[in-house]
Design a protein around this motif. Structure first.
Motif, PDB file in Angstrom:
ATOM      1  N   SER A   1       0.833  -1.206   0.000  1.00 37.15           N
ATOM      2  CA  SER A   1       0.000   0.000   0.000  1.00 37.15           C
ATOM      3  C   SER A   1       0.862   1.247   0.000  1.00 37.15           C
ATOM      4  CB  SER A   1      -0.899   0.022   1.242  1.00 37.15           C
ATOM      5  OG  SER A   1      -1.964  -0.879   1.084  1.00 37.15           O
TER       6      SER A   1
ATOM      7  N   SER B   1      -4.524  -7.970   4.146  1.00 34.81           N
ATOM      8  CA  SER B   1      -4.125  -6.580   4.055  1.00 34.81           C
ATOM      9  C   SER B   1      -3.889  -6.189   2.598  1.00 34.81           C
ATOM     10  CB  SER B   1      -2.852  -6.387   4.883  1.00 34.81           C
ATOM     11  OG  SER B   1      -2.456  -5.057   4.897  1.00 34.81           O
ATOM     12  N   MET B   2      -3.185  -7.023   1.875  1.00 36.29           N
ATOM     13  CA  MET B   2      -2.838  -6.700   0.489  1.00 36.29           C
ATOM     14  C   MET B   2      -4.075  -6.712  -0.420  1.00 36.29           C
ATOM     15  SD  MET B   2       0.670  -8.860   0.334  1.00 36.29           S
ATOM     16  CE  MET B   2       2.149  -8.314   1.227  1.00 36.29           C
ATOM     17  N   LEU B   3      -4.964  -7.671  -0.211  1.00 35.68           N
ATOM     18  CA  LEU B   3      -6.182  -7.733  -1.028  1.00 35.68           C
ATOM     19  C   LEU B   3      -7.033  -6.487  -0.829  1.00 35.68           C
ATOM     20  CD1 LEU B   3      -7.212 -11.462  -0.522  1.00 35.68           C
ATOM     21  CD2 LEU B   3      -6.646 -10.387  -2.702  1.00 35.68           C
ATOM     22  N   ASN B   4      -6.971  -5.884   0.357  1.00 37.77           N
ATOM     23  CA  ASN B   4      -7.774  -4.720   0.670  1.00 37.77           C
ATOM     24  C   ASN B   4      -7.040  -3.408   0.455  1.00 37.77           C
ATOM     25  OD1 ASN B   4     -10.466  -5.579   1.908  1.00 37.77           O
ATOM     26  ND2 ASN B   4      -9.008  -6.994   2.839  1.00 37.77           N
ATOM     27  N   SER B   5      -5.889  -3.469  -0.175  1.00 36.90           N
ATOM     28  CA  SER B   5      -5.110  -2.242  -0.369  1.00 36.90           C
ATOM     29  C   SER B   5      -5.954  -1.166  -1.038  1.00 36.90           C
ATOM     30  CB  SER B   5      -3.889  -2.539  -1.235  1.00 36.90           C
ATOM     31  OG  SER B   5      -3.213  -1.326  -1.497  1.00 36.90           O
ATOM     32  N   CYS B   6      -5.915   0.047  -0.487  1.00 34.04           N
ATOM     33  CA  CYS B   6      -6.680   1.119  -1.123  1.00 34.04           C
ATOM     34  C   CYS B   6      -5.888   1.769  -2.264  1.00 34.04           C
ATOM     35  CB  CYS B   6      -7.133   2.146  -0.102  1.00 34.04           C
ATOM     36  SG  CYS B   6      -5.803   2.788   0.861  1.00 34.04           S
ATOM     37  N   ALA B   7      -4.722   1.249  -2.568  1.00 38.41           N
ATOM     38  CA  ALA B   7      -3.994   1.705  -3.758  1.00 38.41           C
ATOM     39  C   ALA B   7      -4.483   0.895  -4.946  1.00 38.41           C
ATOM     40  CB  ALA B   7      -2.487   1.516  -3.569  1.00 38.41           C
TER      41      ALA B   7
END
Ligand SMILES: Nc1ncnc2c1ncn2[C@@H]1O[C@H](COP(=O)(O)O)[C@@H](O)[C@H]1O
Ligand SMILES: Nc1ncnc2c1ncn2[C@@H]1O[C@H](COP(=O)(O)O)[C@@H](O)[C@H]1O
Ligand SMILES: Nc1ncnc2c1ncn2[C@@H]1O[C@H](COP(=O)(O)O)[C@@H](O)[C@H]1O
Ligand SMILES: Nc1ncnc2c1ncn2[C@@H]1O[C@H](COP(=O)(O)O)[C@@H](O)[C@H]1O
Ligand SMILES: [Mg+2]
Ligand SMILES: [Mg+2]
Ligand SMILES: [Mg+2]
Ligand SMILES: [Mg+2]
Ligand SMILES: [Mg+2]
Ligand SMILES: [Mg+2]
Ligand SMILES: [Mg+2]
Ligand SMILES: [Mg+2]
Lengths: 208, 208, 208, 208, 208, 208, 208, 208
Positions: free
Chosen positions: H140, H171-177
């Motif tokens: 992110s 965490s990575m799957l939900n990255s807002c980037a």
């Protein structure tokens, strides 16, 4: 922004005014505009100020297109009919990015002939977005026939042990095809964006 | 037993003496014998009393075959090379049930041509056992081409988000092919048994 | 289709027009028709064009029966009263497949005498579908008395740690009875279809 | 202690000296002693100071019995052979509590006649402990035939989707029999203790 | 029934007619009647035929009491105010069983003085039901002060990582107090029933 | 560093040389040194270059103390004997931070008198670290008696449904005491560090 | 109470009368009052008796402030716009505690420049509350720049694999920044309270 | 193969002979060879026939490089020292693909200055692979500064609630980037391959 694409407005939790004012700034900068996950009321607020905006209710997007020349090519493929809204969010995103795009609905694993029929149309894509719920097996099958990156988008379509997309997500993460990456459940925007970025960078590279 | 097949010895947690004595009773009743999930030491205990027993270390089975005439036909298909031990447990079970059987290894989803090559050999089966780990997509793909029941056996092969077979299990439970049922992770015995029972009943029916 | 049975229309996510047009094609081919998981409005759309269609609101199915001669025999057994809608989806599927079928409601584990009373009526089935929520123990108990395959259908009936059918699903996957296979939570259609396919193939075999 | 029973020594993470000194204090107070989950070395440390102690390696317990008159009656029943160690921990606990106890091994759900044979021997128990892994269906079946509380102990016996006892635990928590309560996975001590406490209080009450 | 208590009607998924007819049969046999998890409409159907029935909306029960002499003693204790509906289901069940009962609300862990104040009132109970959501710590604390069995009922009260009662359930299953057993999340009926059965059997024993 | 405390070396995955060189740099800067989660061989590598280092095998830490004046006060409290290694990691961390600290072992929930005995010794702490496995109820109980922040450290101590600390973690996150925060399972270092930081900042504030 | 702060009313499951009467008692004792998670109707019940009360609908709090002098300083920082309601619950809590507070919205990880801009304003805080959903990465990033404790509050903002805040919760628990502790998902009150307690104790200490 | 890259040998579950023979065929076709997840013995079997092969024990790869001209550019960045083995598997894969590559170790979120130092070196990459365990926040943070696709690889580095990489994965799957995609836990090969494919296709495109 750094990626060469302006910010997209993620509508949930924003007031109409916040959304419209974001669009005003993008318009002022002569940028294409995109809002995702819009409720009807939010969409109407945009449309009442920008009548040229295109509201796609199934995709839940609102888009203003100021630039139309397209480069690259990305296909969006779905396993079933119910995966269509997520696929449309990807399609709207790609159009907003000025990437040439095509949509292939309902070419799922259980009817293998249907996929073989569209396979050739995918051969020259820069990236392919595969959208599937339930067992999420389609990206594995598609990826085996292609030489470009496949962006897999699990959907919450299904029931029981599909666990709102978890079964499809896990299936995709474990794909034995090496060219498959994965984004969040129902993340049509992100699936479209990453595929579009790959296509865009290829052609930026090739035109340098 | 009620199913027409004698009890199978599930070895974990049993003493050598308990296992051997179960075999003695089956022998006395002129029955085929099968023990599954045997450790080497348990297998050796059986072999030292019944030298005609066949120990298959990869399948972890010990079998005594007293009857050899086979009926029906079941194929066992695996997605990858690492699924082989589970497939062999199914094969040993089918042989013990006197069901004609064939094994096809490594015809997984990512190499679609490999499956197309064996597809015709599956056409006349009474049931097909499909063994797969990782994304567990193979049963969905196989089932679309077949008219018989497909018994899907998820395996614990994989890493990371395969969660020791959970990804494959969920994928198989959510298969959009209507002829797919599922057994427990790594349950080669059960996969083979149910498929064998289907084949056996068909031919019992047809010979009535 | 390959299984000898035409496609079934899974209604969620489809427009009325898509569903009705699928029925038109099946009718043209002189096939029985089945739509599952129909909402009232979808059912009414079918009925207004095909008044001979049978809408089963509890099962959420719409069926047009053009062929009536039945072969084989499958029983559908439920643990409790609340499992009835899922069982009825299986029953409707079997009727559509032209498989002779019977329904036994509320013969769950906690009232063991009730099951013993129906046991004999299951003895000559080609396959038995067992539908249960909560602890999902019924398939294990039923399967011990039967010689045919048991297709276990977990339901989302229960509360708390039943986790919408997960407890029943896990229980069934771990059944120590070897003739039990499992389908998805609430998958009455699939449970009925696989059992019907087993019955159908037996009798096709026996009549060859 | 408040329950009328002295503290039990839970061995993991304790030094030999800590365990032996706990036993010394209990001896000084003329109490029965029990240590659970003992490793061999810990057991030997106790035995070298108290040669009258009884080490039960399968149960992993060490017990010193100073009082022998038994009251009440509790049966411990297991579904399979592999559940025996957990059942033995319960048996050792009941003996230490001076509760009359009996052990019935391998009367699981899949062989229903085996349970019917022992059913009558359970009729006059104050409580019954049912120990089962895999699908954990036995407590539901047993409880339907009994009028006393059933303490269900799930075990980690099984593989794949048994998830080290979770499938059995969930099954037991969702039992549709109203007289079933549950303790932790593999908690033979607790299962025995609660059942023993029920029996003990009944007879304390009745002798008041 | 075998436990000496008649069947209880679990209302979800039953028609009004099915529920009322169950009550008619119990009345005919001169038994107390209890229905749990009733919706308002179901309760009204019972009341219109049996005006003497007592509908407890918070507990979601309907009860007809024909026998009033009470034996034994069970206390029901809750951690918070929001656990009250589940506690009331236990209280109604105990009343229906003719067990003397008391309710103590909001004596949770965070206000330790509140529990110390009621501790003495629990000393002579045959069993105590402890109802708690959120962290589910109350049974551990209560059980340390008592010599009778504690039946712990986790509730779905809480938010976030309480996961609808899972946090409380796990906490209770892992209680380091040896006299704690557990029932399903929100299972007020079962908590009350098991505690009532313990109390009832003690006094049956003592009056033999 | 920004917090006023130097970096701590987290040993897993580091070579001996990497660890020793980190200590060399800290020594050169006249700082206290701390390495956590050290294997014996890593500890010996440090000791052979810095004989003044203190290796605490149970805590798995190696520490070099160059400054000894302590401020503030933090207590570390454990529920059971087996939680000691995690508590010691917290104690070593506090010593390295030059915070005055005390350790109270085995004051768990099931023996409530034991906690009441130490309660007064905690009254003047700046923060209290509570370390507990199994049901993780101790922080809720302790926090109700204290006016300072409580840092809860769940441990992986337990078996079965403790799920290696998950039960304790969830219990602590759901604590109904408002002064409880939580760190990762077995995170003795972090529990100690945050508590130490609170104490340190208070006294920095008070001495400003 | 022991912490120097009066009890807060957690509204869910309480009657209007229970809530209002709690406020009456606090008023009588000349205390600030706070109710959290209030529904509109509950808020109106308070306001009709105490017109000076401040209802914050977004925060779902009702507060009566009788004391206004503030000490200490806590900042509340959010990753996105949608995290605002949880942040406001923390802000209201801090105001009620008479801690000076500031709110910084939408300084999430994906727009790193935005955080750098506010970094300096956080430097002199006694504690910082960081509120974030989705990937929950912000506390790790913020904590690296600060010397005070960071209280991380995961929110249920997000979709798909955010699992209603679980992704953010796990991310925060695993933060490699040593000054991060965590509270429950959406626990704005607790996040604010712990941070306020740290600030309050510091300044109590410093003014002693 | 279709992607223009030959098959890679996934070593687990394969015999030495199977692996070596796969290398022989690739050599015969004048292709670069790669085997991943090799045990020492498997690596030695390859080396004894192909002494020019390069065994990288930390990466667990064996590679034979026949072509050396590199195109494109991919950076591999890790959060911590312990993520190095997974990063090296990605590096070896990129080298085998003839993609120019660079490795940046230990630029994690908690030491933000370290990342700012390397940021400029990533600016001209075609894709960046970010490898992180624990809270998985680095992708992110990195993605916000870059215009190319970021392939995030979660690792199983961590303890407790990292759940062997699940925390980082979520965490990575939900990255807002928006430019972040994800592969399986510890999937260094796949992370490297997808990034390499993006780079390779760009430059194939640009040289057409
Ligand atoms: N449907 C979507 N799913 C995930 N991320 C999105 C979506 N739509 C927009 N975004 C991202 O969210 C960012 C804006 O977030 P915000 O600051 O809350 O408006 C955009 O720049 C995108 O990267
Ligand atoms: N209730 C159901 N559950 C699962 N699969 C179904 C169900 N009803 C129909 N199907 C399957 O879904 C297929 C049609 O899917 P679709 O192409 O989405 O219409 C049918 O051929 C069936 O195999
Ligand atoms: N196998 C066991 N499982 C769970 N609890 C136990 C076990 N054995 C002993 N106990 C309990 O643990 C308490 C002692 O714990 P400790 O203080 O750690 O020695 C005893 O009083 C019992 O209540
Ligand atoms: N036992 C531990 N658990 C969690 N974090 C730790 C531990 N020990 C040290 N750390 C943190 O890890 C950082 C160093 O990580 P590294 O760069 O891998 O050496 C330190 O500054 C601490 O913040
Ligand atoms: Mg379809
Ligand atoms: Mg292969
Ligand atoms: Mg019933
Ligand atoms: Mg057995
Ligand atoms: Mg309260
Ligand atoms: Mg203790
Ligand atoms: Mg934002
Ligand atoms: Mg580092």
């Amino acid at each position: 922004t750094r990626s060469g694409f302006p910010e997209v407005v993620y509508a949930p939790g924003k007031t109409n005014e916040q959304i419209v004012s974001a669009f005003r700034m993008l318009q002022a900068a002569d940028q294409n505009c995109l809002a995702t996950r819009c409720e009807t009321e939010q969409a109407e607020a945009i449309l009442s100020e920008f009548p040229e905006a295109i509201h796609h209710p199934a995709a839940r997007t609102v888009r203003i297109q100021r630039h139309f020349e397209q480069t690259g090519r990305v296909a969006v493929v779905t396993a079933g009919t119910s995966d269509r809204p997520v696929a449309l969010e990807a399609i709207e995103t790609l159009t907003w990015m000025n990437i040439q795009n095509d949509l292939f609905i309902d070419v799922g694993v259980a009817g293998p002939q249907r996929f073989l029929a569209v396979k050739d149309e995918l051969a020259d894509c820069d990236a392919v977005v595969v959208v599937a719920g339930m067992e999420g097996a389609l990206p594995s099958m598609v990826a085996g026939w292609l030489s470009c990156p496949v962006v897999a988008v699990p959907t919450s379509v299904g029931y029981g042990a599909s666990f709102s997309g978890v079964a499809a997500l896990l299936s995709m993460l474990n794909s034995c095809a090496s060219n498959v990456t994965v984004v969040n459940i129902d993340a049509g925007f992100k699936g479209g964006f990453v595929a579009g970025l790959i296509a865009s960078n290829c052609h930026r590279a090739s035109s340098d």
